[in-house]
Design a protein around this motif. Structure first.
Motif, PDB file in Angstrom:
ATOM      1  N   ILE A  25       0.853  -1.184   0.000  1.00  0.00           N
ATOM      2  CA  ILE A  25       0.000   0.000   0.000  1.00  0.00           C
ATOM      3  C   ILE A  25       0.891   1.235   0.000  1.00  0.00           C
ATOM      4  O   ILE A  25       1.787   1.344   0.838  1.00  0.00           O
ATOM      5  CB  ILE A  25      -0.876   0.048   1.267  1.00  0.00           C
ATOM      6  CG1 ILE A  25      -1.600  -1.270   1.494  1.00  0.00           C
ATOM      7  CG2 ILE A  25      -1.816   1.236   1.233  1.00  0.00           C
ATOM      8  CD1 ILE A  25      -2.769  -1.499   0.605  1.00  0.00           C
ATOM      9  N   PRO A  26       0.709   2.149  -0.943  1.00  0.00           N
ATOM     10  CA  PRO A  26       1.527   3.364  -0.926  1.00  0.00           C
ATOM     11  C   PRO A  26       1.175   4.240   0.280  1.00  0.00           C
ATOM     12  O   PRO A  26       0.005   4.423   0.603  1.00  0.00           O
ATOM     13  CB  PRO A  26       1.157   4.050  -2.237  1.00  0.00           C
ATOM     14  CG  PRO A  26      -0.186   3.511  -2.596  1.00  0.00           C
ATOM     15  CD  PRO A  26      -0.260   2.125  -2.037  1.00  0.00           C
ATOM     16  N   LEU A  27       2.198   4.724   0.954  1.00  0.00           N
ATOM     17  CA  LEU A  27       1.963   5.597   2.100  1.00  0.00           C
ATOM     18  C   LEU A  27       2.210   7.033   1.698  1.00  0.00           C
ATOM     19  O   LEU A  27       3.012   7.315   0.823  1.00  0.00           O
ATOM     20  CB  LEU A  27       2.913   5.229   3.238  1.00  0.00           C
ATOM     21  CG  LEU A  27       2.596   3.940   3.988  1.00  0.00           C
ATOM     22  CD1 LEU A  27       3.639   3.708   5.068  1.00  0.00           C
ATOM     23  CD2 LEU A  27       1.211   4.002   4.587  1.00  0.00           C
ATOM     24  N   THR A  62      -4.678   6.186   6.155  1.00  0.00           N
ATOM     25  CA  THR A  62      -3.721   5.077   6.041  1.00  0.00           C
ATOM     26  C   THR A  62      -3.806   4.368   4.706  1.00  0.00           C
ATOM     27  O   THR A  62      -2.787   4.045   4.114  1.00  0.00           O
ATOM     28  CB  THR A  62      -3.930   4.013   7.142  1.00  0.00           C
ATOM     29  OG1 THR A  62      -5.314   3.793   7.292  1.00  0.00           O
ATOM     30  CG2 THR A  62      -3.326   4.436   8.449  1.00  0.00           C
ATOM     31  N   LEU A  63      -5.029   4.106   4.228  1.00  0.00           N
ATOM     32  CA  LEU A  63      -5.161   3.271   3.038  1.00  0.00           C
ATOM     33  C   LEU A  63      -5.195   4.068   1.745  1.00  0.00           C
ATOM     34  O   LEU A  63      -4.699   3.625   0.725  1.00  0.00           O
ATOM     35  CB  LEU A  63      -6.424   2.420   3.129  1.00  0.00           C
ATOM     36  CG  LEU A  63      -6.482   1.426   4.287  1.00  0.00           C
ATOM     37  CD1 LEU A  63      -7.802   0.679   4.266  1.00  0.00           C
ATOM     38  CD2 LEU A  63      -5.324   0.460   4.208  1.00  0.00           C
ATOM     39  N   TYR A  64      -5.808   5.249   1.824  1.00  0.00           N
ATOM     40  CA  TYR A  64      -6.053   5.947   0.562  1.00  0.00           C
ATOM     41  C   TYR A  64      -5.237   7.223   0.394  1.00  0.00           C
ATOM     42  O   TYR A  64      -5.529   8.048  -0.463  1.00  0.00           O
ATOM     43  CB  TYR A  64      -7.553   6.225   0.409  1.00  0.00           C
ATOM     44  CG  TYR A  64      -8.353   4.943   0.569  1.00  0.00           C
ATOM     45  CD1 TYR A  64      -8.132   3.850  -0.277  1.00  0.00           C
ATOM     46  CD2 TYR A  64      -9.300   4.818   1.582  1.00  0.00           C
ATOM     47  CE1 TYR A  64      -8.827   2.676  -0.117  1.00  0.00           C
ATOM     48  CE2 TYR A  64     -10.007   3.627   1.735  1.00  0.00           C
ATOM     49  CZ  TYR A  64      -9.769   2.562   0.883  1.00  0.00           C
ATOM     50  OH  TYR A  64     -10.443   1.398   1.050  1.00  0.00           O
ATOM     51  N   SER A  65      -4.241   7.394   1.286  1.00  0.00           N
ATOM     52  CA  SER A  65      -3.308   8.529   1.160  1.00  0.00           C
ATOM     53  C   SER A  65      -4.001   9.878   1.031  1.00  0.00           C
ATOM     54  O   SER A  65      -3.531  10.754   0.319  1.00  0.00           O
ATOM     55  CB  SER A  65      -2.391   8.350  -0.063  1.00  0.00           C
ATOM     56  OG  SER A  65      -1.753   7.124   0.004  1.00  0.00           O
ATOM     57  N   LYS A  66      -5.124  10.004   1.706  1.00  0.00           N
ATOM     58  CA  LYS A  66      -5.831  11.285   1.606  1.00  0.00           C
ATOM     59  C   LYS A  66      -5.635  12.085   2.885  1.00  0.00           C
ATOM     60  O   LYS A  66      -5.398  11.516   3.955  1.00  0.00           O
ATOM     61  CB  LYS A  66      -7.324  11.042   1.407  1.00  0.00           C
ATOM     62  CG  LYS A  66      -7.680  10.601   0.008  1.00  0.00           C
ATOM     63  CD  LYS A  66      -9.185  10.595  -0.139  1.00  0.00           C
ATOM     64  CE  LYS A  66      -9.608   9.774  -1.347  1.00  0.00           C
ATOM     65  NZ  LYS A  66     -10.960   9.246  -1.192  1.00  0.00           N
ATOM     66  N   ALA A  67      -5.778  13.402   2.747  1.00  0.00           N
ATOM     67  CA  ALA A  67      -5.781  14.237   3.946  1.00  0.00           C
ATOM     68  C   ALA A  67      -7.143  14.068   4.616  1.00  0.00           C
ATOM     69  O   ALA A  67      -8.137  13.831   3.938  1.00  0.00           O
ATOM     70  CB  ALA A  67      -5.562  15.694   3.565  1.00  0.00           C
ATOM     71  N   PRO A  68      -7.194  14.154   5.961  1.00  0.00           N
ATOM     72  CA  PRO A  68      -8.489  13.957   6.616  1.00  0.00           C
ATOM     73  C   PRO A  68      -9.485  15.054   6.254  1.00  0.00           C
ATOM     74  O   PRO A  68      -9.106  16.208   6.079  1.00  0.00           O
ATOM     75  CB  PRO A  68      -8.139  14.006   8.105  1.00  0.00           C
ATOM     76  CG  PRO A  68      -6.831  14.682   8.188  1.00  0.00           C
ATOM     77  CD  PRO A  68      -6.120  14.393   6.918  1.00  0.00           C
ATOM     78  N   ASP A  69     -10.725  14.653   6.130  1.00  0.00           N
ATOM     79  CA  ASP A  69     -11.798  15.580   5.838  1.00  0.00           C
ATOM     80  C   ASP A  69     -11.976  16.531   7.027  1.00  0.00           C
ATOM     81  O   ASP A  69     -12.163  16.082   8.158  1.00  0.00           O
ATOM     82  CB  ASP A  69     -13.074  14.766   5.606  1.00  0.00           C
ATOM     83  CG  ASP A  69     -14.248  15.658   5.275  1.00  0.00           C
ATOM     84  OD1 ASP A  69     -14.141  16.379   4.285  1.00  0.00           O
ATOM     85  OD2 ASP A  69     -15.234  15.627   6.031  1.00  0.00           O
ATOM     86  N   VAL A  70     -11.874  17.830   6.770  1.00  0.00           N
ATOM     87  CA  VAL A  70     -11.867  18.798   7.882  1.00  0.00           C
ATOM     88  C   VAL A  70     -13.156  18.731   8.694  1.00  0.00           C
ATOM     89  O   VAL A  70     -13.136  18.703   9.923  1.00  0.00           O
ATOM     90  CB  VAL A  70     -11.642  20.234   7.354  1.00  0.00           C
ATOM     91  CG1 VAL A  70     -11.676  21.224   8.508  1.00  0.00           C
ATOM     92  CG2 VAL A  70     -10.312  20.321   6.636  1.00  0.00           C
ATOM     93  N   ALA A  71     -14.292  18.661   7.991  1.00  0.00           N
ATOM     94  CA  ALA A  71     -15.575  18.658   8.709  1.00  0.00           C
ATOM     95  C   ALA A  71     -15.673  17.465   9.647  1.00  0.00           C
ATOM     96  O   ALA A  71     -16.029  17.618  10.824  1.00  0.00           O
ATOM     97  CB  ALA A  71     -16.729  18.646   7.710  1.00  0.00           C
TER      98      ALA A  71
END
Lengths: 259, 243
Positions: A134-136, A219-228
């Motif tokens: 999984i790409p980090l 962790t899995l999808y390399s996204k920044a957390p949703d602010v809301a």
């Protein structure tokens, strides 16, 4: 007041740690497989759920095995912490009636025990992460923050339940029922998007749904957390901790007489 | 300087005739009150203990001795009145609280020591000495389940006394072990006394009260009958017994 509380509990860190350690060791001493049992348990659950949901229900999620495993580990942290905390005061009358230390220490140490167990289980998760390559991304740095909020939320719920269970002994049965419903109201085995829109909207108020969602994103999808959702989780966690302490402190003075 | 100040302390227990301990009952029978008994365990107790003093508490069973001790230890909360304590309190209400039979002697020293307020570093340093004092060095790595009750208590006492107490609350703990160990215990208490540790000592052993205590409190049915010179108080208590 908050800082005072943290400072005081920090002074009791050795006690929290030793009580957690005792419980942790005792949990595995009788099983033949010892500590490995705690690795086997999530793996077995993963295997069963994976076969059922990826083959029979045909859920389309990227990295579904890991999606599922992370969900299971996080859910079992919550359900184990709250279930064990329920009994943490009731089943240790000796510590309540013969010595004094702030009683919430017992709940904190129980949550710490289950946290250790989950940490242990996470080893399996890390191995899987490596196996599936999984790409980090840098966004994984948010994970400790999310875990911290998760712990705060769990502790708040646990404090409430532990103190209520001293007075109302059917709390544990009621809570077991709530947990069972909660398991399906929380996206552990499926994403929230499997529900029709109106239900999805309702269920997204479930803070556990948001926490698990956030953890998967970073962790899995390399996204920044949703602010809301992050802000929502932050508030719910601390409000719950406040409620937990309010109830606990109100009921605590009579623990020694009730037990 | 007074390190313990108790003024107009009252403790009332409400004992319900029927215990309502489920949420279900609490909700369904919300409007039907449970009849209860009121038990006045302590009535208007006022006293102070000076630093380094040893106060004995005597009285028949059910006179409120242990309740008073538990309030001083912060285990029970007073119904009214105030309790002011200016130093760290170490309660010896029961020895070996938190002992776990599935763990070895050395591990239990660690667990119990931390519960009693020692730091991990202190325990590490004192662990060997504790085992030696208890006469259990050979059994360091034996699980506690294989210990006799005497060994249990010796280990607990040896650990507990390492806590450098400032105020010590004792509830009949000396009534354990063989003569040799009892002597060791008494020696330790003398040492504490000489070091200036404040002690509150609840006992039925009137001889030891006369021998050790500087002042003695006599309780009867929760009331403070007399405080003063141990000999006089013990005489009064024995006179009470006779009638």
């Amino acid at each position: 007041m908050c800082i005072q509380l943290i400072k005081e509990r920090y002074n009791y860190r050795h006690l929290i740690w030793i009580l957690a350690w005792v419980e942790f060791r005792q949990r595995y001493k009788n099983s033949v497989l010892g500590y490995f049992w705690s690795l086997l348990e999530p793996l077995l659950m993963l295997g069963v759920l994976y076969i059922v949901f990826s083959n029979l229900m045909k859920i389309q999620v990227e990295y579904y095995q890991l999606f599922l495993l992370l969900g299971i580990i996080m859910w079992s942290f919550f359900s184990r912490s709250t279930t064990l905390s329920l009994l943490s005061i009731r089943f240790k009358p000796n510590l309540i009636k013969k010595v004094y230390f702030p009683r919430d220490i017992m709940v904190i140490s129980t949550c710490t025990t289950t946290f250790l167990m989950s940490l242990f289980e996470s080893v399996v998760f890390v191995i899987f992460m490596a196996l599936f390559q999984i790409p980090l991304s840098i966004n994984i740095a948010y994970l400790p923050c999310i875990i911290f909020l998760f712990y705060i939320l769990t502790l708040g719920v646990s404090l409430t339940l532990a103190s209520l269970n001293v007075y109302y002994q059917d709390m544990q049965y009621i809570w077991a029922l709530i947990l069972q419903i909660g398991f399906f109201a929380t996206p552990v085995i499926y994403p929230l998007s499997v529900f029709p829109p109106y239900l999805m909207k309702v269920l997204s108020y479930n803070p556990l749904a948001q926490i698990i969602f956030l953890a998967r994103e970073v962790t899995l999808y390399s996204k920044a957390p949703d602010v809301a959702s992050f802000v929502y989780v932050f508030f719910v966690a601390f409000v719950m901790l406040g409620i937990g302490y309010a109830i606990f402190n109100r009921l605590e003075p009579k623990f020694a007489e009730e037990l | 300087m007074a390190v313990i100040e108790v003024s107009h302390l009252n403790k009332v227990f409400r004992i319900p005739h029927e215990k309502r301990n489920t949420l279900f009952k609490a909700v369904t029978e919300f409007f039907t009150p449970v009849p209860f008994e009121i038990f006045h365990a302590l009535k208007d107790i006022s006293l102070s203990v000076e630093e380094g003093e040893m106060l004995g508490i005597i009285g028949v069973n059910g006179s409120g001795k242990s309740t008073l001790l538990k309030i001083l230890a912060r285990i029970l909360v007073p119904t009214s009145g105030s309790v002011l304590i200016k130093k760290r309190v170490t309660p010896f209400l029961e020895l070996g609280v938190g002992f776990n039979t599935d763990f070895t002697a050395a591990e239990n020293i660690k667990i119990y020591g931390i519960i009693m307020g020692l730091s991990p570093k202190e325990i590490e340093e004192k662990s060997d000495y504790i085992l030696e004092f208890a006469g259990l060095t050979r059994f360091r790595d034996t699980k506690l389940r294989n210990f006799s009750s005497g060994m249990h208590v010796r280990l607990a006492f040896s650990t507990a006394i390492q806590t450098n107490p400032q105020i010590l609350l004792l509830d009949e703990v000396l009534a354990v072990g063989d003569i040799e160990f009892q002597k060791k215990c008494l020696d330790t208490l003398w040492a504490f006394k000489n070091e200036g540790v404040t002690m509150v000592y609840v006992s039925h052993d009137l001889d030891s009260v006369k021998k050790f205590c500087d002042r003695t409190l006599l309780l009867h049915k929760g009331e403070q009958v007399m405080v003063g010179d141990p000999r006089e108080v013990v005489t009064r208590y024995q006179g009470h017994d006779a009638t």
